[in-house]
Structures are given as C-alpha cells and as structure tokens.
Motif scaffolding. Structure first.
Motif, PDB file in Angstrom:
ATOM      1  N   LYS A 106       0.835  -1.202   0.000  1.00 39.99           N
ATOM      2  CA  LYS A 106       0.000   0.000   0.000  1.00 39.99           C
ATOM      3  C   LYS A 106       0.870   1.252   0.000  1.00 39.99           C
ATOM      4  O   LYS A 106       0.646   2.190  -0.775  1.00 39.99           O
ATOM      5  N   LEU A 107       1.876   1.281   0.864  1.00 35.55           N
ATOM      6  CA  LEU A 107       2.776   2.427   0.905  1.00 35.55           C
ATOM      7  C   LEU A 107       3.490   2.609  -0.431  1.00 35.55           C
ATOM      8  O   LEU A 107       3.642   3.731  -0.927  1.00 35.55           O
ATOM      9  N   ASP A 131      -1.412   4.773  12.441  1.00 38.23           N
ATOM     10  CA  ASP A 131      -2.129   5.046  13.680  1.00 38.23           C
ATOM     11  C   ASP A 131      -2.445   3.735  14.384  1.00 38.23           C
ATOM     12  O   ASP A 131      -3.136   2.882  13.828  1.00 38.23           O
ATOM     13  N   GLY A 132      -1.934   3.591  15.602  1.00 41.29           N
ATOM     14  CA  GLY A 132      -2.128   2.343  16.339  1.00 41.29           C
ATOM     15  C   GLY A 132      -3.534   2.139  16.844  1.00 41.29           C
ATOM     16  O   GLY A 132      -3.920   1.014  17.185  1.00 41.29           O
ATOM     17  N   ARG A 133      -4.323   3.203  16.898  1.00 40.04           N
ATOM     18  CA  ARG A 133      -5.704   3.060  17.365  1.00 40.04           C
ATOM     19  C   ARG A 133      -6.625   2.577  16.254  1.00 40.04           C
ATOM     20  O   ARG A 133      -7.501   1.738  16.483  1.00 40.04           O
ATOM     21  N   THR A 134      -6.444   3.105  15.054  1.00 40.11           N
ATOM     22  CA  THR A 134      -7.357   2.785  13.952  1.00 40.11           C
ATOM     23  C   THR A 134      -6.763   1.826  12.925  1.00 40.11           C
ATOM     24  O   THR A 134      -7.505   1.252  12.126  1.00 40.11           O
ATOM     25  N   GLY A 135      -5.428   1.674  12.933  1.00 45.21           N
ATOM     26  CA  GLY A 135      -4.773   0.855  11.922  1.00 45.21           C
ATOM     27  C   GLY A 135      -4.569   1.571  10.606  1.00 45.21           C
ATOM     28  O   GLY A 135      -3.993   1.004   9.672  1.00 45.21           O
ATOM     29  N   GLU A 136      -5.029   2.832  10.499  1.00 43.42           N
ATOM     30  CA  GLU A 136      -4.875   3.596   9.258  1.00 43.42           C
ATOM     31  C   GLU A 136      -3.432   4.066   9.086  1.00 43.42           C
ATOM     32  O   GLU A 136      -2.735   4.331  10.060  1.00 43.42           O
ATOM     33  N   MET A 137      -3.021   4.209   7.824  1.00 42.17           N
ATOM     34  CA  MET A 137      -1.710   4.755   7.515  1.00 42.17           C
ATOM     35  C   MET A 137      -1.863   6.079   6.783  1.00 42.17           C
ATOM     36  O   MET A 137      -2.840   6.300   6.067  1.00 42.17           O
ATOM     37  N   PHE A 138      -0.851   6.954   6.960  1.00 40.55           N
ATOM     38  CA  PHE A 138      -0.893   8.291   6.381  1.00 40.55           C
ATOM     39  C   PHE A 138       0.477   8.672   5.843  1.00 40.55           C
ATOM     40  O   PHE A 138       1.509   8.219   6.353  1.00 40.55           O
TER      41      PHE A 138
END
Length: 796
Positions: free
Chosen positions: A296-297, A319-326
């Motif tokens: 994905k990255l 983000d460790g809370r949501t699993g989302e990456m930015f």
C-alpha cells in the motif's frame, strides 16, 4: 496584513514562498492526491508574512543582521551566533493578531479531529527547503504531541528560533542562501498515533544506486523521529515498481529486519511531550509492517511520484488506534535525481587489510584516512579536517564537521537516517549502523572506508589499494551478440542497473543461498529432528516470523533472486539451480549432518544428481517453490532456469520430471529451461540434450578442466589449464554448431572473453548467441565483441 493562517487545502506546491516547501507539499497532496487514495492528516500553516511580522514586531531583523555580520567577519563563532539569535526569538512576544489566528485555527482543527484540545505535530517549513537541489534535511525543528494553545504557541516560537540553529546557518552559508531572505512557515498537523504502532521514511528511488524502479521503505516502532534521526536500525523493505499495477502480485523483493532497540512514544507527564523507551524483545524480532501495508505504501509512493513528476522522499505513519496509515511529508529527492546517469564511476579494491567492522554502505566510494572519534557533540570543535568521522549517530548539529570529513562511520542508523541523507548530499562515503564502530576504532587510526562492494560497507585496517574507473555509457557500441552479466550477490546487483546489458546469463543460486539464506534446506525440512542444538537455536532465531521453517528458505531465496531479476527487467535472467559441492553444502548452517564426505567433491554428488536423490529432493523442491514464487506470485516472468552438471540425457529426464512435479513445467507460461555445457558428454550428445532443453550455457572452466583432465585449482598444473587449448575450442565450436542445428540457443559464462580479446573473437566467429561476463568486464567485452563483429582482429 493578509490572513496569517492558511489551511492545507488552500495551498499547493506553487506556494513555497508563502508557506515553505514542507507545507506547500502537504497542501498539494491534500488537494490533489486524497481523491487518488493517498491520505494526509489535516492541518494548517502560518504564512511567511506572519514570520516577517513577528520579526518586525520584535525588532529582530537588526539583531539577526548584526550577529551574522560578526560571524562572517570572524568576530563570533557559529555557536555564539546561533545561540544569540535563537535567544532573541525565544524572548520575543507574539503579535496579538497572529497569536489569535493560530489559536483560532487550532480550535477549529481540534473540532475536525473530534477532540477538545487535539494533539498535533508542529513542523517548521522554510521558504528555502525541500527544493529539487537542496533538501535542508533536518535543519529546522519538529515538535510532536503538542496539546493546548499555550504549548502550541511555545512550540511555534521555538520553530521560528530553529531557523537559526547552528546547522541551519551553516547549511545556508554552504548553499549560498541569503539568511535574511529566508522565511519560516509553521505547519500544525493532526498527530497520527504512531507511538502505538510504527512510522518511517520512504523513497520512490533507491537512494544508494539511483535505481528508479524501486520503492524503498524504512520502518520502526513508535514515532518516526527515531528513524529520521538515525537513532534506530529500522526494518528495510524494497518493492519493484513496474509490477505494482497488478494487484494480484506481491513484488516485495527485500525484507530486512532491523534491531529497532528503541522507540519514541507520548510522555504521560513532564514538560517534554515525548520520550524514548526500549522496545520489547517481541518488537525487535517482528516486522513493523505486513506485506499488504508495504505494498500500500509503495503504491502511494508511485502515485506521489507520478503527480510531482520526480523521485520523492516521503515520511509515513501508522495510527495504532485505527490501523490507518498516512503520508505526513513529501519532498523531492535531492541526490540521485540530480546525478548524471550518462556515466558511472566504479572502484575496485586490489589489496586490503583486516576487516574491522561493517554496516550499511552509503555512496559508492573508497576512502583511506585517519579516524577522528567523537562521542559527544560538545567535542565537535576538536574534529580534524580530512579525517573519518566516527561517532554513535549524527543529527543536523553535526553538519558543519561532516562537510570537512573524508567519510562518516556511525554505530546507529539506517539508509534514511540523518547521517545517510546528509552524506549522500555532501558526496561522502558513509557506513551507518555498524553497532560497534566507536568501540573497535580509535583516534588517529589509519583505516579504509569501502562503500564500493554492494549494500554492505566495510572498514579495513590501514590504507587499502584500489583502482578507480569512469564508465561512459555513450561509448558502449551496439552488438548482434548479446552481452549479459554474471551476477550472484543480491546486495551488489543493483549497482549495475545502468549497464545496458541484455540480461543476466548466470545468476548463481548457491551464492544467494550461502549469503542470503545461510541455512541448509534439509535442516529446515527436518528441523524437528536436527541433532545440532547450536544450529537449531540459530535457525529458530533466523526463521522467527515465518509461517514455517521451509518457507523461510523459499521467501529468502525468492527475494534474493528477485533483486537480481529486477536489475535487468524485463530482459531474461537465467538462474542456475544450486551447484554446491558436498563440502560447501556442509558449511551451511545445519548442513554437516546431511552431506557425505567425498574424496573429490568436484566430480561427486553435485548438480543434477542431487535433485532427484532422496537425500536432497525435498531441498530441491524448496528451490522450485522459490522459482514459482518469483514467477507467479512476484511477477518476474523473465526468470529462466538452468540445470548444472547434468551428466546424461537419462539424468536430464529425471530432473525435468521432478521439476514438473514441483510445478515447473518447461514451456508452460513461457518457462525456458537451459542446461550447463560443462561435461564432454554434453558436447558429444548435444543434439539429444537440445531435445530436452531450450539452450546451453557453456561453463568454460569446468569444460576445460574435464576436457584436459586438469584440476583448475592446482597451482602445480596452472600452466596446463588453458581455455584456449585447441581441444577446448573444438568442444565449444562443436556444441554451438550442434545446438544451432537442433534449434537451441548457446551462451558462454566465463572469464576468458574478459581476459583474452581473441577468445571473444573466436566465440563470435562460431556464432555464439550470448556471452555473460562479470559487470566490471562488461565494457571491455562489449567492445571486443563489437570489434569482432566488424571484422577487426584484436591486433587492430
């Protein structure tokens, strides 16, 4: 004045003069890439006018000008100058209208985040940074986990002050930027809770070799500052870009697990909003990212590069809370993208001392110089110009002395650490992440720093002797005969991506196994009953995180070969299946219990005879699985297979049958299978072998040895070992003629064409289809072949 605050969606990459390079790029991505699936955390930026208003309101411009004039006239040191200017900024007051605008935007951002007082990252963004030819890497400050208006304004003031850190002043002096014309914007961005997961850096080009078909990702646990600062040895991943479009493929060609001994997390109390803590043993032994996250990255990197139209250097966070990456930052890559690709400089060490330490190689040079060991930045002043800087790690404060160094060696850091980035930009060879350089090296010690032997760098004792050569690609002639490469080391293969080779004529699987896998395949297949307890413990450690012990072999071998295949893609890569001798197999981890002792391993249990033997067939099955993974799951259809030391057609039939049982069917999905021509029987029965194989690769060393009955390793018989002996040349000319008559191709992999121009002339005269040589011989052999095709003799 105009609005001192702009939201990211209100700016783009043409607004560098208004919001600086970093914030202009964030705005560009928010506005243009979010719709293409590239997520960027929301935020806002203060303008350059706001900075100038701050300076004017506090009368700082005269102070800055006076202090810099004293420094340039030699009346004050760099440290004194920077400290005085920063002190003036930190003592200054906010103009009310700017403070109100920042606090108002922060309250709005907090609402967007669904928080009363959101935690934000406060980043400096100068109007002269992240430019195509100047990165200004780490020159200004970033502050993480900032919450509340009071702390936000304090962090913003410190950002302004950081425009005059010692390293920023020095860097602008070097690059010729006017200090008073550079302004600073502040980016205030929603924090990604990567303290609960991981973060890192990513390039859309190989930052070492300039290979433009790679995405390189570094990852570590916690906030990404530890990776940027070089405080940890991160995980390192490589993804092959041309195959990313097909979502059914997984073209991850390298996964290296870093030690990741520390991580930066939120602090629960105290003035400092972050703190560094040790990682757990489980974190150290685990990969930060899954394969799907790596891909994905990498796809985001391709999207970003495509939008900007140039290779990019990016920072990402999960983000460790949501699993989302930015994606949290993106800037043009400033070293390889500026390099001349019309030539290539290579270094060859001819004599060297004892190896003292090793780490990751940055650059492609060899330097001999004395050591200057500095552990503490406070001791920077005692650096001796022209020495090798040896230290634990560097940050931007070290730039002034890095510019005066011959090379840099650090204990810690990865390929995207500060030491690596700045060394590349300064054109310095560097070796980072040695782990022990400050312990094994000492002041004034004469050493050689070698970054010219692949991705691993080596520090040797004393002054090594080396040669330097510049290869100009414009001088390479075109030839009908294909000139290919002999490659074996995945770590070094990508150094040669610029050579216009017609493919890889010999990729030695056994070298990849011994250097990349390191474990005997049968020790993995029969791990539970392995009697060597020491080997068993080491294998268990190496294979942690893999679904099974055999899968470690398959994945490591496939990825090692993939790095070779990527170098010349889509040209063919002929992979020779393992050709260890029994004594060499026994030296692999866990191998001694699976190999017989032979009086003459050279003509013993090797090559094709192993593949169908019950004693090794399960190991060969793993080799076949690796080839299938390469072709089917990773997408490298340019991989072809070659069988070594195949004594008879009966043996050939057995091997092809075993390969088919393991999913490798000759002719299926374009798979070609070659055979080594290294035995007289291969020549005598060439037409019969040609019915079973697509081509021959002449192994001139073994063919000479067995034709003349001369041990090629015997010093006493060295004068008798002659690849140009009439008997050997008869063998070669005969097999070429017979193979062509049967419709099969013929190549030769050996040193003779490199050493003897007349031998290349002979091969061309025989009509050989391809010649494979070592990369350092490519230019000369290509010229020899061109001359031969033009009818010129070596004496001409």
């Amino acid at each position: 004045m105009t609005n001192p605050v702009l939201w990211f969606e209100e700016v783009g990459r043409d607004d560098v003069e208004t919001v600086g390079g970093k914030n202009a790029s964030l705005g560009e991505m928010v506005s243009n890439l979010a719709s293409r699936g590239v997520p960027v955390p929301p935020g806002f930026a203060t303008t350059s006018d706001a900075y100038r208003r701050f300076v004017e309101f506090n009368g700082l411009d005269q102070e800055i000008e006076r202090r810099l004039a004293d420094y340039q006239d030699g009346k004050a040191s760099l440290a004194e100058t920077g400290s005085a200017i920063r002190g003036a900024f930190l003592a200054a007051d906010w103009p009310e209208e700017i403070a109100d605008a920042i606090c108002g935007a922060y309250e709005e951002l907090s609402k967007r985040m669904g928080q009363r007082s959101g935690d934000v990252a406060v980043r400096s963004s100068a109007t002269a940074e992240d430019l195509p030819d100047a990165s200004f890497a780490g020159q200004q400050e970033t502050f993480l986990n900032i919450r509340g208006t009071r702390k936000l304004l304090a962090a913003c003031r410190r950002c302004y002050a950081s425009l005059f850190t010692d390293r920023a002043i020095s860097y602008r002096e070097t690059k010729g930027f006017d200090h008073l014309k550079v302004a600073l914007s502040i980016g205030v961005q929603q924090m990604v809770r990567s303290d609960l997961a991981g973060a890192g850096v990513m390039f859309s080009i190989d930052p070492e070799t300039g290979f433009d078909k790679l995405v390189v990702v570094d990852a570590s646990w916690g906030l990404g500052e530890t990776v940027v600062q070089g405080a940890v040895d991160p995980d390192a991943y490589q993804v092959f870009k041309p195959l990313l479009e097909n979502h059914d493929l997984s073209p991850i060609i390298h996964k290296g697990r870093g030690s990741k001994l520390e991580k930066m997390i939120y602090a629960r109390e105290g003035e400092n909003p972050t703190r560094v803590v040790p990682t757990s043993r489980a974190e150290q032994l685990s990969f930060v990212l899954t394969d799907n996250e790596i891909l994905k990255l990498a796809r985001w990197a391709v999207e970003i590069e495509s939008h900007y139209g140039c290779p990019m250097d990016m920072e990402w966070a999960k983000d460790g809370r949501t699993g989302e990456m930015f994606i949290v930052q993106a800037r043009p890559e400033t070293v390889q993208s500026q390099r001349d690709t019309g030539s290539f400089k290579q270094y060859r060490i001819t004599e060297k001392g004892r190896q003292l330490t090793t780490g990751l190689a940055i650059g492609n040079k060899v330097v001999s110089a004395p050591v200057c060991l500095i552990r503490d930045p406070a001791d920077i002043e005692r650096f001796v110009e022209g020495s090798v800087l040896v230290t634990e790690t560097t940050d931007p404060d070290w730039v002034p002395i890095m510019k005066r160094a011959a090379a840099v060696v650090t204990d810690r850091g990865g390929r995207t650490s500060h030491a690596a980035i700045v060394s590349r930009e300064l054109g310095l060879p560097a070796i980072v992440g040695t782990g022990d350089a400050t312990e094994v090296l000492h002041d004034e010690q004469d050493i050689t720093v070698s970054c010219a032997e692949g991705e691993d760098g080596f520090v040797y004792e004393g002054d090594a002797e080396f040669e330097e050569e510049t290869l100009n690609f414009a001088d390479i002639p075109q030839t009908r005969t294909k000139v290919m490469l002999n490659l074996a080391n995945p770590a070094a293969a990508m150094r040669w991506w610029q050579l216009p080779a017609d493919g890889v004529g010999l990729a030695r699987m056994e070298f990849v196994i011994s250097n990349h896998v390191k474990v005997h395949p049968m020790a993995l297949v029969e791990f539970d009953t392995l009697e060597d307890e020491a080997a068993k413990r080491e294998i268990a450690k190496m294979t942690r995180g893999y679904e099974s012990k055999p899968q470690y072999f398959v994945q490591q071998l496939a990825r090692g070969l993939a790095r070779i295949a990527a170098t010349v893609y889509p040209n063919p890569v002929i992979v020779r299946m393992s050709d260890f001798k029994t004594n060499e197999y026994a030296n692999l981890l866990g191998g001694s219990g699976f190999e017989p002792e032979e009086a003459n391993p050279m003509i013993g249990f090797r090559g094709a005879s192993r593949y169908y033997s019950p004693n090794y067939a399960p190991g060969f099955a793993l080799e076949c699985q690796a080839i299938r993974r390469l072709r089917d799951e990773m997408g490298f259809k340019n991989i072809l297979v070659m069988i070594p030391f195949c004594r008879s057609t009966k043996e050939a039939d057995k091997v092809l049958e075993v390969m088919a049982e393991n999913g490798l069917n000759r002719g299926e999905d374009g798979l070609e299978v070659y055979v080594m021509c290294e035995l007289p029987s291969n020549v005598v029965r060439a037409k019969a072998f040609a019915e079973r194989f697509d081509g021959f690769s002449i192994g001139s060393n073994d063919l000479t040895q067995l034709t003349l009955g001369v041990d090629r390793d015997s010093e006493d018989l060295i004068e008798l070992f002659d690849e140009q002996d009439p008997a050997v040349k008869w063998m070669i000319s005969t097999v070429i003629a017979s193979a062509h008559e049967a419709g099969a191709k013929v190549g030769l992999c050996g040193q003779a064409p490199s050493d003897h121009p007349e031998f290349a002339d002979f091969l061309v005269e025989c009509g050989i289809d391809s010649i494979s040589v070592t990369p350092d011989s490519f230019m000369s052999v290509k010229q020899h072949v061109a001359d031969a095709e033009a009818g010129k003799t070596p004496s001409d």
